[in-house]
Write a protein that holds these residues in place. Structure first.
Motif, PDB file in Angstrom:
ATOM      1  N   LEU A  20       0.926  -1.175  -0.046  1.00 47.15           N
ATOM      2  CA  LEU A  20       0.054  -0.007   0.099  1.00 47.15           C
ATOM      3  C   LEU A  20       0.992   1.256  -0.039  1.00 47.15           C
ATOM      4  N   GLN A  21       1.051   1.992  -1.017  1.00 41.98           N
ATOM      5  CA  GLN A  21       1.837   3.057  -1.233  1.00 41.98           C
ATOM      6  C   GLN A  21       1.144   4.365  -1.307  1.00 41.98           C
ATOM      7  N   ALA A  22       1.105   5.092  -0.351  1.00 45.58           N
ATOM      8  CA  ALA A  22       0.498   6.425  -0.006  1.00 45.58           C
ATOM      9  C   ALA A  22       1.374   7.570  -0.702  1.00 45.58           C
ATOM     10  N   SER A  23       0.789   8.478  -1.099  1.00 42.75           N
ATOM     11  CA  SER A  23       1.300   9.824  -1.925  1.00 42.75           C
ATOM     12  C   SER A  23       0.534  10.791  -1.780  1.00 42.75           C
ATOM     13  N   SER A  70      -3.560   9.841  -2.310  1.00 42.64           N
ATOM     14  CA  SER A  70      -3.612   8.717  -3.043  1.00 42.64           C
ATOM     15  C   SER A  70      -3.010   7.448  -2.531  1.00 42.64           C
ATOM     16  N   CYS A  71      -3.528   6.201  -2.541  1.00 45.37           N
ATOM     17  CA  CYS A  71      -2.833   4.946  -2.149  1.00 45.37           C
ATOM     18  C   CYS A  71      -2.984   4.088  -2.963  1.00 45.37           C
ATOM     19  N   TRP A  76      -8.242   5.449   5.780  1.00 44.30           N
ATOM     20  CA  TRP A  76      -7.355   6.240   5.923  1.00 44.30           C
ATOM     21  C   TRP A  76      -7.092   6.646   7.440  1.00 44.30           C
ATOM     22  N   THR A 104      -6.729   1.805  -6.210  1.00 40.54           N
ATOM     23  CA  THR A 104      -6.429   2.869  -5.521  1.00 40.54           C
ATOM     24  C   THR A 104      -7.555   3.368  -4.897  1.00 40.54           C
ATOM     25  N   TYR A 110      -1.929   7.539   6.765  1.00 41.88           N
ATOM     26  CA  TYR A 110      -1.635   6.065   6.248  1.00 41.88           C
ATOM     27  C   TYR A 110      -2.963   5.545   5.674  1.00 41.88           C
ATOM     28  N   CYS A 111      -2.676   4.729   4.816  1.00 37.19           N
ATOM     29  CA  CYS A 111      -3.906   4.016   4.031  1.00 37.19           C
ATOM     30  C   CYS A 111      -3.760   2.377   4.905  1.00 37.19           C
ATOM     31  N   GLY A 146       0.037   0.446   4.908  1.00 31.95           N
ATOM     32  CA  GLY A 146       1.350   0.891   4.137  1.00 31.95           C
ATOM     33  C   GLY A 146       1.959   2.196   4.695  1.00 31.95           C
ATOM     34  N   THR A 175       2.254   9.209   4.486  1.00 33.31           N
ATOM     35  CA  THR A 175       2.729  10.351   3.616  1.00 33.31           C
ATOM     36  C   THR A 175       2.246  11.604   4.602  1.00 33.31           C
TER      37      THR A 175
END
Length: 121
Positions: free
Chosen positions: A3-6, A20-21, A35, A77, A94-95, A112, A115
């Motif tokens: 899980l990549q949060a940005s 976004s995640c 979230w 996403t 965090y997601c 994840g 961010t």
């Protein structure tokens, strides 16, 4: 599972951000997504959750009317649109994913990296 949060950053009070995640490694479309945030020196807080089809959402009272969680199952996403940001929204966001109830924080078991969102006054 990834899980990549940005989308975090430094903004001024009143500004907007969209987090976004991107998810991979599990069947995204059958998991509730959420979230969470953790501010310095504070416990982690469950901010928003969304059911696996996206038809039901949960929000903590402090963000109702300002934040919107959504998901795109075709893109694996989940998003968090944050409007009217306040300094107290400053935290690492965090997601997370759950096969259980999307509105119960204890059910979340995939996490994840976070961010950072910083809101200046």
């Amino acid at each position: 599972v990834q899980l990549q949060a940005s989308g975090g950053g430094l903004v001024q009070a009143g500004d907007s951000l969209r987090l976004s995640c991107a998810a991979s490694g599990f069947i995204f479309s059958v998991h509730g997504m959420g979230w969470f945030r953790q501010a310095p020196g504070k416990e982690r807080e469950f901010v928003a959750g969304i059911s696996w089809l996206g038809g039901s959402m949960y929000y903590v009272d402090s963000v109702k009317g300002r934040f919107t969680i959504s998901r795109d199952n075709a893109k694996n996403t989940v998003y968090l649109q944050m409007n009217s940001l306040k300094p107290e929204d400053t935290a690492v966001y965090y997601c997370a994913a759950t096969k259980g109830r999307y509105d119960v924080q204890q059910t979340y078991d995939y996490w994840g990296q976070g961010t950072l969102v910083t809101v200046s006054s």
